[in-house]
Design an enzyme around this catalytic site. Structure first.
Site, PDB file in Angstrom:
ATOM      1  N   ASN A 158      47.036  56.553  38.910  1.00 57.06           N
ATOM      2  CA  ASN A 158      46.665  55.145  38.820  1.00 57.06           C
ATOM      3  C   ASN A 158      47.887  54.290  39.044  1.00 57.06           C
ATOM      4  O   ASN A 158      49.008  54.665  38.694  1.00 57.06           O
ATOM      5  CB  ASN A 158      46.026  54.828  37.461  1.00 57.06           C
ATOM      6  CG  ASN A 158      47.038  54.377  36.430  1.00 57.06           C
ATOM      7  OD1 ASN A 158      47.422  53.210  36.387  1.00 57.06           O
ATOM      8  ND2 ASN A 158      47.506  55.314  35.618  1.00 57.06           N
TER       9      ASN A 158
ATOM     10  N   GLY B 297      45.981  63.482  33.383  1.00 62.13           N
ATOM     11  CA  GLY B 297      44.862  64.419  33.416  1.00 62.13           C
ATOM     12  C   GLY B 297      45.295  65.807  32.985  1.00 62.13           C
ATOM     13  O   GLY B 297      46.488  66.049  32.734  1.00 62.13           O
TER      14      GLY B 297
ATOM     15  N   LYS C 121      44.571  48.396  25.535  1.00 62.81           N
ATOM     16  CA  LYS C 121      45.167  48.173  26.858  1.00 62.81           C
ATOM     17  C   LYS C 121      46.531  47.467  26.751  1.00 62.81           C
ATOM     18  O   LYS C 121      46.655  46.517  25.985  1.00 62.81           O
ATOM     19  CB  LYS C 121      44.181  47.334  27.678  1.00 62.81           C
ATOM     20  CG  LYS C 121      44.651  46.950  29.064  1.00 62.81           C
ATOM     21  CD  LYS C 121      44.613  48.100  30.027  1.00 62.81           C
ATOM     22  CE  LYS C 121      45.295  47.724  31.345  1.00 62.81           C
ATOM     23  NZ  LYS C 121      45.662  48.899  32.133  1.00 62.81           N
TER      24      LYS C 121
ATOM     25  N   GLY D 142      48.845  63.355  26.794  1.00 66.58           N
ATOM     26  CA  GLY D 142      49.017  63.866  28.155  1.00 66.58           C
ATOM     27  C   GLY D 142      48.113  65.049  28.409  1.00 66.58           C
ATOM     28  O   GLY D 142      48.376  66.155  27.935  1.00 66.58           O
TER      29      GLY D 142
ATOM     30  N   CYS E  62      55.654  52.434  31.525  1.00 64.50           N
ATOM     31  CA  CYS E  62      54.655  52.233  32.583  1.00 64.50           C
ATOM     32  C   CYS E  62      55.345  52.329  33.942  1.00 64.50           C
ATOM     33  O   CYS E  62      56.294  51.580  34.206  1.00 64.50           O
ATOM     34  CB  CYS E  62      53.974  50.880  32.452  1.00 64.50           C
ATOM     35  SG  CYS E  62      52.840  50.571  33.822  1.00 64.50           S
TER      36      CYS E  62
ATOM     37  N   ASN F 172      53.879  59.141  28.633  1.00 60.73           N
ATOM     38  CA  ASN F 172      53.157  58.301  29.592  1.00 60.73           C
ATOM     39  C   ASN F 172      52.959  59.138  30.867  1.00 60.73           C
ATOM     40  O   ASN F 172      53.259  60.326  30.879  1.00 60.73           O
ATOM     41  CB  ASN F 172      53.961  57.022  29.871  1.00 60.73           C
ATOM     42  CG  ASN F 172      53.075  55.874  30.348  1.00 60.73           C
ATOM     43  OD1 ASN F 172      52.186  56.058  31.172  1.00 60.73           O
ATOM     44  ND2 ASN F 172      53.320  54.681  29.828  1.00 60.73           N
ATOM     45  N   THR F 173      52.492  58.524  31.934  1.00 64.44           N
ATOM     46  CA  THR F 173      52.171  59.274  33.156  1.00 64.44           C
ATOM     47  C   THR F 173      53.417  59.706  33.921  1.00 64.44           C
ATOM     48  O   THR F 173      54.494  59.129  33.780  1.00 64.44           O
ATOM     49  CB  THR F 173      51.296  58.422  34.084  1.00 64.44           C
ATOM     50  OG1 THR F 173      51.973  57.188  34.314  1.00 64.44           O
ATOM     51  CG2 THR F 173      49.941  58.162  33.474  1.00 64.44           C
TER      52      THR F 173
ATOM     53  N   ASN G  97      55.421  49.979  25.000  1.00 63.86           N
ATOM     54  CA  ASN G  97      55.283  50.692  26.272  1.00 63.86           C
ATOM     55  C   ASN G  97      56.532  50.493  27.124  1.00 63.86           C
ATOM     56  O   ASN G  97      56.638  49.528  27.881  1.00 63.86           O
ATOM     57  CB  ASN G  97      54.031  50.168  26.988  1.00 63.86           C
ATOM     58  CG  ASN G  97      53.735  50.919  28.263  1.00 63.86           C
ATOM     59  OD1 ASN G  97      54.524  51.726  28.734  1.00 63.86           O
ATOM     60  ND2 ASN G  97      52.585  50.640  28.847  1.00 63.86           N
TER      61      ASN G  97
ATOM     62  N   SER H  28      46.114  54.314  25.441  1.00 70.43           N
ATOM     63  CA  SER H  28      46.118  52.989  26.048  1.00 70.43           C
ATOM     64  C   SER H  28      45.771  53.056  27.540  1.00 70.43           C
ATOM     65  O   SER H  28      46.185  53.971  28.244  1.00 70.43           O
ATOM     66  CB  SER H  28      47.502  52.367  25.877  1.00 70.43           C
ATOM     67  OG  SER H  28      47.531  51.076  26.442  1.00 70.43           O
TER      68      SER H  28
END
Lengths: 264, 309
Positions: free
Chosen positions: B77, B226, B53, B252, B139, B201-202, B136, B29
């Site tokens: 981001n 990344g 998204k 991830g 975030c 997630n990040t 989610n 996403s």
């Protein structure tokens, strides 16, 4: 959008911290077709050794016949520093052409365009100028703004095209002293409000805003914006901005916006 | 046409919460929009699926720019869930997607309260295209909701329960790595009725611009993703798979077919490719194409068997 490998023909310093890189793209029918569809104001997105995200750089000029394209960049960070160290024969992975580019639908025979480039915003004005002349525009008036004489480039190249060139530097060390908007005001004073039929600009946002304010009302104005990008092709929503016609992505719906949609 | 031995032998099929996948590779996403941009580049039906998204009840612009920063082997981001709102997604994006994608898509669901999440889930309930709801709760770029839910087991369970109540579709909780013990959150989601989990997630991170001496991101902090985060993601998947009985989607830093195999050996039933789509728009396609050879090299005949182990 295509993904191709370009080979560096030349990568030379042309002004203080400013380099011109000429890339030979693969010479095949598909690439030739892609060249035919490039529009001034579009950009390429370069993959660089040691950097994760690609680096977006606007296209300065291109030649369908030889399948060569050129970019001009200023060294501002580690990415452009890496680029400045590259040399003849090295290969670059690039996504191109990206973005919308300048809208030339209202130009054509008899159209008198005003082109305004500030610093690192000058390069796309060159390819644009060449195409406007080819499509029969009345000799474009080109205003270029630089900080000092050492920063200036492409003066002769614009003159060779047959453009009417006005050069401005902030310290007066080359051309006239002042900002690009000072030149616009002088033109209006000398020639009246009809000194151009529309304008195309690229440069820092503060310059674009001043240009929009200085330009005659009611004429079309196209301005190219900069923003930090993730992907460069519209997927990540990293470079969005708000416009009068809704949210736009600088990389895909821009980088060129029309003056009537911009919310300053 | 006679196929090579590797192609004959490699079976990429797997399943996720009862839905068959041609292969385990999904786009994550936020890196694939609603599919349009990538459908212009290649036939996206080659994907296992993708997670669209993050979608909220109302349209959102997200955070001020700059909201992207480059890092070594990764990126930050702070987009902040820019999306057109669930009504526009149902009205415009899903019909447009149906023209280019014939598989089930995963819907990433977001909100500022459990009620918000339930509202989005309810509006997607009758969209047959939507196979799974990915909730989610992780975030890092929104003020209310998001990671605030995913870092507290009770709040996480509350959101999952609220979505569970309004849907018959499989509910997958997307977890945040920004916690002390990710298995605690995973177990809370499982107990609240989640059918699966996406991890991770990040990671919350930041960069400072040396010239201005200010954070690069307007919002100061953002989510780090990344290739650099792959070992963290792998570790989380490994831990979670040993703590719960529901399937896990590994996400991830995946950028190669080898990463996919590694993730599945850690216990993942499927994987998501995220940031790599942004630097290489053909990443998912290339990874899927490279899987048979990678499987052969490591003596893997079937990915389902690998996942079942």
């Amino acid at each position: 959008m295509r993904n191709d490998i370009g080979t560096i023909i030349t990568n030379e310093r042309i002004a203080a911290g400013t380099y011109e890189m000429v890339l030979q793209m693969p010479q095949n029918q598909e690439v030739r077709q892609a060249f035919g569809q490039v529009r001034p104001g579009q950009f390429i997105n370069l993959k660089l050794e040691g950097h994760y995200l690609r680096r977006p750089i606007s296209i300065c000029d291109w030649d369908e016949e030889t399948q060569v394209l050129s970019i001009i960049y200023k060294v501002v960070g580690t990415g452009t520093e890496t680029m400045s160290r590259m040399s003849h024969g090295e290969a670059l992975d690039l996504l191109w052409p990206l973005g919308n580019g300048y809208d030339l639908s209202e130009t054509g025979t008899g159209f008198h365009p005003l082109l305004i480039g500030g610093g690192a915003g000058v390069p796309p004005m060159f390819g644009l100028c060449r195409r406007l002349i080819r499509e029969g525009a009345v000799s474009p008036t080109v205003i270029l703004g630089f900080r000092r004489a050492e920063d200036a480039f492409y003066r002769d190249r614009f003159e060779e095209l047959g453009a009417r060139l006005i050069l401005m530097t902030e310290d007066g060390s080359m051309g006239s002293k002042g900002f690009v908007t000072d030149a616009m005001k002088a033109l209006e004073k000398e020639e009246g409000r009809e000194y151009c039929d529309g304008f195309f600009a690229c440069g820092p946002e503060a310059m674009l805003r001043a240009v929009d304010q200085a330009a005659p009302e009611g004429i079309p104005g196209y301005m190219s914006f900069e923003e930090r990008m993730g992907c460069g092709f519209g997927a990540c929503m990293g470079c969005s901005c708000k416009t009068r016609y809704g949210n736009k992505r600088i990389c895909k719906d821009g980088p060129v916006l029309e003056r009537r949609e911009i919310i300053w | 046409m006679v196929k090579g031995a590797a192609e004959q032998a490699a079976d990429l099929r797997t399943s996720l919460c009862g839905i068959q996948l041609d292969n385990p590779v999904l786009a994550a996403s936020g890196t694939f929009g609603y599919g349009r941009e990538f459908a212009e580049l290649y036939d996206i039906n080659i994907l296992g699926s993708f997670s669209f998204k993050g979608t909220t009840p109302e349209p959102r612009f997200g955070n001020p720019t700059p909201r992207i920063a480059d890092c070594s082997q990764g990126m930050l981001n702070s987009v902040g869930l820019q999306n057109p709102g669930v009504d526009a997604v149902v009205r415009e994006e899903l019909p447009a997607l149906a023209k280019v994608f014939r598989k089930k898509v995963m819907a990433n669901v977001c909100g500022g309260s459990p009620e918000d999440y339930a509202l989005v889930a309810e509006k997607l309930e009758h969209c047959d295209q939507v196979g799974w709801l990915e909730v989610n709760i992780s975030c890092p770029n929104v003020k209310s909701g998001g990671m605030a839910f995913g870092t507290d087991p009770r709040a996480a369970a509350e959101v999952i329960a609220a979505v569970r109540k309004v849907t018959k579709k499989p509910v997958i909780a997307k977890l945040s790595p920004n916690v002390t013990d990710i298995t605690e959150i995973a177990r809370a989601c499982e107990a609240a009725g989640a059918d699966g989990l996406t991890a991770i997630n990040t990671l919350l991170g930041m960069r400072i611009d040396l010239k201005s001496r200010r954070p690069v991101l307007a919002r100061e902090m953002g989510g780090f993703s990344g290739p650099a985060v792959f070992p963290v993601a792998l570790r989380c998947v490994w831990q979670i798979c040993r703590a719960v009985d529901i399937p896990v989607v590994g996400c991830g830093g995946i950028s190669t077919a080898r990463d996919v195999l590694e993730m599945m050996m850690a216990g993942a039933s499927a994987v998501q490719v995220g940031s790599q789509n942004l630097v290489d728009p053909y990443a998912c396609r290339d990874i899927i194409e490279a899987l048979p050879a990678a499987m052969e090299r490591y003596g893997i005949r079937s990915l389902q068997e690998l996942a079942d182990r």
